[in-house]
Write a protein that holds these residues in place. Structure first.
Motif, mmCIF file in Angstrom:
data_model
loop_
_atom_site.group_PDB
_atom_site.id
_atom_site.type_symbol
_atom_site.label_atom_id
_atom_site.label_comp_id
_atom_site.label_asym_id
_atom_site.label_seq_id
_atom_site.Cartn_x
_atom_site.Cartn_y
_atom_site.Cartn_z
ATOM 1 N N VAL A 35 0.864 -1.174 0.000
ATOM 2 C CA VAL A 35 0.000 0.000 0.000
ATOM 3 C C VAL A 35 0.903 1.227 0.000
ATOM 4 O O VAL A 35 1.629 1.474 0.966
ATOM 5 C CB VAL A 35 -0.924 0.022 1.236
ATOM 6 N N ASN A 36 0.880 1.954 -1.114
ATOM 7 C CA ASN A 36 1.699 3.165 -1.257
ATOM 8 C C ASN A 36 3.166 2.925 -0.899
ATOM 9 O O ASN A 36 3.795 3.729 -0.214
ATOM 10 C CB ASN A 36 1.116 4.301 -0.410
ATOM 11 N N GLY A 37 3.698 1.797 -1.351
ATOM 12 C CA GLY A 37 5.114 1.505 -1.155
ATOM 13 C C GLY A 37 5.456 0.797 0.146
ATOM 14 O O GLY A 37 6.596 0.386 0.339
ATOM 15 N N THR A 38 4.503 0.629 1.057
ATOM 16 C CA THR A 38 4.740 -0.111 2.297
ATOM 17 C C THR A 38 4.208 -1.527 2.113
ATOM 18 O O THR A 38 3.056 -1.706 1.736
ATOM 19 C CB THR A 38 4.035 0.555 3.492
ATOM 20 N N THR A 39 5.055 -2.521 2.375
ATOM 21 C CA THR A 39 4.671 -3.912 2.174
ATOM 22 C C THR A 39 4.356 -4.577 3.504
ATOM 23 O O THR A 39 5.108 -4.473 4.465
ATOM 24 C CB THR A 39 5.801 -4.684 1.470
ATOM 25 N N TYR A 40 3.200 -5.267 3.523
ATOM 26 C CA TYR A 40 2.762 -6.036 4.683
ATOM 27 C C TYR A 40 2.760 -7.504 4.279
ATOM 28 O O TYR A 40 2.079 -7.882 3.326
ATOM 29 C CB TYR A 40 1.355 -5.622 5.111
ATOM 30 N N THR A 41 3.510 -8.328 4.999
ATOM 31 C CA THR A 41 3.578 -9.757 4.703
ATOM 32 C C THR A 41 2.528 -10.493 5.523
ATOM 33 O O THR A 41 2.400 -10.264 6.726
ATOM 34 C CB THR A 41 4.984 -10.298 5.006
ATOM 35 N N ASP A 42 1.789 -11.382 4.855
ATOM 36 C CA ASP A 42 0.692 -12.142 5.469
ATOM 37 C C ASP A 42 -0.249 -11.219 6.250
ATOM 38 O O ASP A 42 -0.453 -11.384 7.457
ATOM 39 C CB ASP A 42 1.237 -13.264 6.361
ATOM 40 N N PRO A 43 -0.836 -10.236 5.565
ATOM 41 C CA PRO A 43 -1.646 -9.224 6.240
ATOM 42 C C PRO A 43 -2.977 -9.772 6.743
ATOM 43 O O PRO A 43 -3.496 -10.768 6.246
ATOM 44 C CB PRO A 43 -1.877 -8.186 5.144
ATOM 45 N N SER A 44 -3.523 -9.073 7.735
ATOM 46 C CA SER A 44 -4.826 -9.411 8.289
ATOM 47 C C SER A 44 -5.384 -8.169 8.960
ATOM 48 O O SER A 44 -4.654 -7.445 9.632
ATOM 49 C CB SER A 44 -4.684 -10.540 9.304
ATOM 50 N N GLY A 45 -6.671 -7.902 8.763
ATOM 51 C CA GLY A 45 -7.301 -6.794 9.449
ATOM 52 C C GLY A 45 -7.456 -5.561 8.588
ATOM 53 O O GLY A 45 -7.511 -5.629 7.364
ATOM 54 N N CYS A 46 -7.512 -4.404 9.260
ATOM 55 C CA CYS A 46 -7.824 -3.138 8.610
ATOM 56 C C CYS A 46 -6.574 -2.264 8.489
ATOM 57 O O CYS A 46 -5.785 -2.179 9.436
ATOM 58 C CB CYS A 46 -8.901 -2.422 9.424
ATOM 59 N N TYR A 47 -6.419 -1.626 7.343
ATOM 60 C CA TYR A 47 -5.282 -0.746 7.083
ATOM 61 C C TYR A 47 -5.799 0.604 6.615
ATOM 62 O O TYR A 47 -6.669 0.679 5.737
ATOM 63 C CB TYR A 47 -4.367 -1.353 5.998
ATOM 64 N N ALA A 48 -5.258 1.669 7.187
ATOM 65 C CA ALA A 48 -5.637 3.020 6.785
ATOM 66 C C ALA A 48 -4.997 3.353 5.445
ATOM 67 O O ALA A 48 -3.871 2.941 5.159
ATOM 68 C CB ALA A 48 -5.189 4.018 7.844
ATOM 69 N N LEU A 49 -5.723 4.086 4.628
ATOM 70 C CA LEU A 49 -5.197 4.566 3.354
ATOM 71 C C LEU A 49 -4.883 6.048 3.468
ATOM 72 O O LEU A 49 -5.483 6.763 4.272
ATOM 73 C CB LEU A 49 -6.220 4.331 2.238
ATOM 74 N N ASP A 50 -3.933 6.504 2.652
ATOM 75 C CA ASP A 50 -3.598 7.920 2.622
ATOM 76 C C ASP A 50 -4.775 8.713 2.067
ATOM 77 O O ASP A 50 -5.575 8.190 1.284
ATOM 78 C CB ASP A 50 -2.378 8.160 1.729
ATOM 79 N N GLU A 51 -4.852 9.978 2.461
ATOM 80 C CA GLU A 51 -5.851 10.849 1.842
ATOM 81 C C GLU A 51 -5.483 11.010 0.376
ATOM 82 O O GLU A 51 -4.323 11.038 0.012
ATOM 83 C CB GLU A 51 -5.860 12.203 2.534
ATOM 84 N N GLY A 52 -6.463 11.095 -0.454
ATOM 85 C CA GLY A 52 -6.210 11.189 -1.888
ATOM 86 C C GLY A 52 -6.115 9.809 -2.500
ATOM 87 O O GLY A 52 -6.815 8.883 -2.112
#
Length: 97
Positions: A35-52
């Motif tokens: 997400v926008n250059g940040t990598t999450y390995t084996d993700p789970s749950g909720c992630y905030a997105l940047d404005e825009g």
């Protein structure tokens, strides 16, 4: 306790024990979510997105949901399948079920 009462209680208790032992917690997705250059390995749950705008690259084995509100609330605006990427606009969060 007599044998009839033990038998009557044993069946429901055994059924509950089997359900508890066979149902485990939900597992995380397998793979990477960028997400926008940040990598999450084996993700789970909720992630905030940047404005825009946000660039989402879903390299997991699960579809992720794009939500209009913060903390994965509001309307589901899009679903990004595993292996797909997307330019997300007008969203505040991303859910990996």
């Amino acid at each position: 306790m007599n044998n009839t009462l033990r038998a009557a209680l044993g069946i429901p208790l055994t059924a509950v024990a089997v359900l508890v032992l066979t149902t485990g917690p939900a597992a995380a997705a397998t793979g990477d979510l960028a997400v926008n250059g940040t990598t999450y390995t084996d993700p789970s749950g909720c992630y905030a997105l940047d404005e825009g705008d946000s660039i989402v690259d879903n390299l997991t084995d699960r579809a992720v949901e794009v939500h209009s509100g913060a903390d994965c609330t509001g309307e589901v605006l899009d679903v990004i399948r595993g292996g797909d990427d997307s330019l997300v606009t007008g969203a505040q969060s991303l859910l990996v079920p």
